[in-house]
Scaffold this motif. Sequence first.
Motif, PDB file in Angstrom:
ATOM      1  N   PHE A  56      -3.993  16.618   1.511  1.00  0.00           N
ATOM      2  CA  PHE A  56      -3.245  17.325   2.564  1.00  0.00           C
ATOM      3  C   PHE A  56      -3.809  17.086   3.976  1.00  0.00           C
ATOM      4  O   PHE A  56      -3.509  17.829   4.909  1.00  0.00           O
ATOM      5  CB  PHE A  56      -3.194  18.837   2.300  1.00  0.00           C
ATOM      6  N   GLN A  57      -4.635  16.054   4.129  1.00  0.00           N
ATOM      7  CA  GLN A  57      -5.179  15.755   5.466  1.00  0.00           C
ATOM      8  C   GLN A  57      -4.069  15.350   6.434  1.00  0.00           C
ATOM      9  O   GLN A  57      -4.034  15.826   7.576  1.00  0.00           O
ATOM     10  CB  GLN A  57      -6.202  14.620   5.364  1.00  0.00           C
ATOM     11  N   ASN A  93       0.860  -1.183   0.000  1.00  0.00           N
ATOM     12  CA  ASN A  93       0.000   0.000   0.000  1.00  0.00           C
ATOM     13  C   ASN A  93       0.903   1.242   0.000  1.00  0.00           C
ATOM     14  O   ASN A  93       1.719   1.424   0.905  1.00  0.00           O
ATOM     15  CB  ASN A  93      -0.910  -0.005   1.230  1.00  0.00           C
ATOM     16  N   VAL A  94       0.764   2.059  -1.020  1.00  0.00           N
ATOM     17  CA  VAL A  94       1.589   3.256  -1.159  1.00  0.00           C
ATOM     18  C   VAL A  94       0.693   4.484  -1.161  1.00  0.00           C
ATOM     19  O   VAL A  94      -0.068   4.701  -2.118  1.00  0.00           O
ATOM     20  CB  VAL A  94       2.417   3.220  -2.459  1.00  0.00           C
ATOM     21  N   PRO A  95       0.737   5.308  -0.087  1.00  0.00           N
ATOM     22  CA  PRO A  95      -0.065   6.536  -0.081  1.00  0.00           C
ATOM     23  C   PRO A  95       0.441   7.502  -1.151  1.00  0.00           C
ATOM     24  O   PRO A  95       1.653   7.708  -1.290  1.00  0.00           O
ATOM     25  CB  PRO A  95       0.158   7.113   1.335  1.00  0.00           C
ATOM     26  N   GLN A 120      -2.639  16.934  10.021  1.00  0.00           N
ATOM     27  CA  GLN A 120      -2.500  16.163  11.257  1.00  0.00           C
ATOM     28  C   GLN A 120      -1.091  16.284  11.819  1.00  0.00           C
ATOM     29  O   GLN A 120      -0.897  16.389  13.041  1.00  0.00           O
ATOM     30  CB  GLN A 120      -2.848  14.697  10.996  1.00  0.00           C
ATOM     31  N   ILE A 121      -0.105  16.271  10.941  1.00  0.00           N
ATOM     32  CA  ILE A 121       1.288  16.408  11.385  1.00  0.00           C
ATOM     33  C   ILE A 121       1.512  17.765  12.030  1.00  0.00           C
ATOM     34  O   ILE A 121       2.163  17.877  13.086  1.00  0.00           O
ATOM     35  CB  ILE A 121       2.243  16.203  10.192  1.00  0.00           C
ATOM     36  N   GLN A 122       0.978  18.814  11.433  1.00  0.00           N
ATOM     37  CA  GLN A 122       1.149  20.159  11.992  1.00  0.00           C
ATOM     38  C   GLN A 122       0.464  20.274  13.350  1.00  0.00           C
ATOM     39  O   GLN A 122       0.982  20.916  14.277  1.00  0.00           O
ATOM     40  CB  GLN A 122       0.599  21.207  11.020  1.00  0.00           C
TER      41      GLN A 122
END
Length: 443
Positions: A325-326, A318-320, A330-332
């Motif tokens: 940009f969700q 599985n390769v995103p 979430q990272i920010q």
Amino acid sequence: MKKLVALILLFSTTALLPGRAQTNWTLKGAIDYGLQHFGTVRIAQYQAQTADQQARQAVGLYLPQVTGTGNFTDNLKLQSTLLPAGLGGSTEPTRITLGSKYQTNVNAQVTQPIYDKSLLLGLKAAKPNQQLAELNTRQTREDIIYNITSNYYQVFIAQQQIALLKDNIERTQQVLDVLKLQRDNGVIQPIDYTRTEVNQNNSRSQLSLAENDLNLALNRLKYQMGLPQEQAMVLTDSVILKQAPTLEQSQFDAKNLVSFQQAETNLALQRLQLQRTKAGYLPTLNFAANYGSLVLANDFSKSFSNFMGFGSIGLRLNVPIFDGFQRDAQIQQARLTVLTQEEQQRLNTASYRLQFNNAQSQIQRAQANVQNDDRNVKLAQEVYNVTTLQYKQGTKTLTDLINADNSYQQSQSNYINSLINFYQARLDLEKSQGTLLSFYNQL
């Protein structure tokens, strides 16, 4: 001063006479009981067990996942289709029915993660999660130690106040007996007797209030211990008398505080969560194996026999590629959470230092008050003894005797209060430097 100590000891031991159905408690015994019976202890234990189960869950996500399915289908009306003309020698399209009326399918599937960075980080988070549960247990223990000790002191001071008031009432009664004879013989005015009687009545009112305060303090102590409210208890540990009011040099290190360690562990978990969110951009690789059996029949009696097996194995990558940009959002969010907790930790460290400095100032002031009030008790007792002798010799008035008695009473009360303030300040200092468990172990 010796008389004051004797009174306190007498009050602490009179309740221990045979025939009284009461339970005797030292400070350490009360804390031991609270650490076993107060409700928050069980809550902390449940939280620790929950952390253990969460660790098992994290491990389980990287173990093989096995699922089994089975279904039975009765095709009430099978789908039909038309075969083109000319097929099989037919000059017209031919309508045929596809499939079987009954279908039985039994299938088992195994999947095994080969590489999933998010799951690996989840395994890594299990340890700090368990450490956090252990720290919560320690925090619970420290809270119980602090609350029981503080309330124990409150009960103790209420007992000492009652002992002093009873002694004062008895001493005033002795004076009243003398004044009554002098009044009846016309030596003094009736107003002198009445004024002393008023003082005694005031002491009785204070005694009633002190006894009520003692009951309230006992109820609070029982609650903090997890002891039934209806159970009687007697304090047998004369903490104030056994421990000399000395002050030792204290050292501060925020890392010794359980609250600091909890915040650090939470921060470590948030940093792992940030890494897990970033890992969502990485490919995942899983192994999958599948095996099943199938029965197709038009007769219901044959629907569960003559199974035909099938199986397969394979890899799933599985390769995103793009998620709108969700994940970046979430990272920010996770990054801002880490920065917020880091800044909060710096503020907390400064606050811990402030609490420690204030506790040090408080205990230094309390120690000075103890020493000063100790000298005042001795001086007031000396003045009272001399005034009593001079009154009997006729060289001092009744007013002088009453004033000396009031000063003696007040100095005794001040001394007891300054002692309890000193030990409460010491308790606050132990809390501010994270040494409550050491304090408890030394009892």
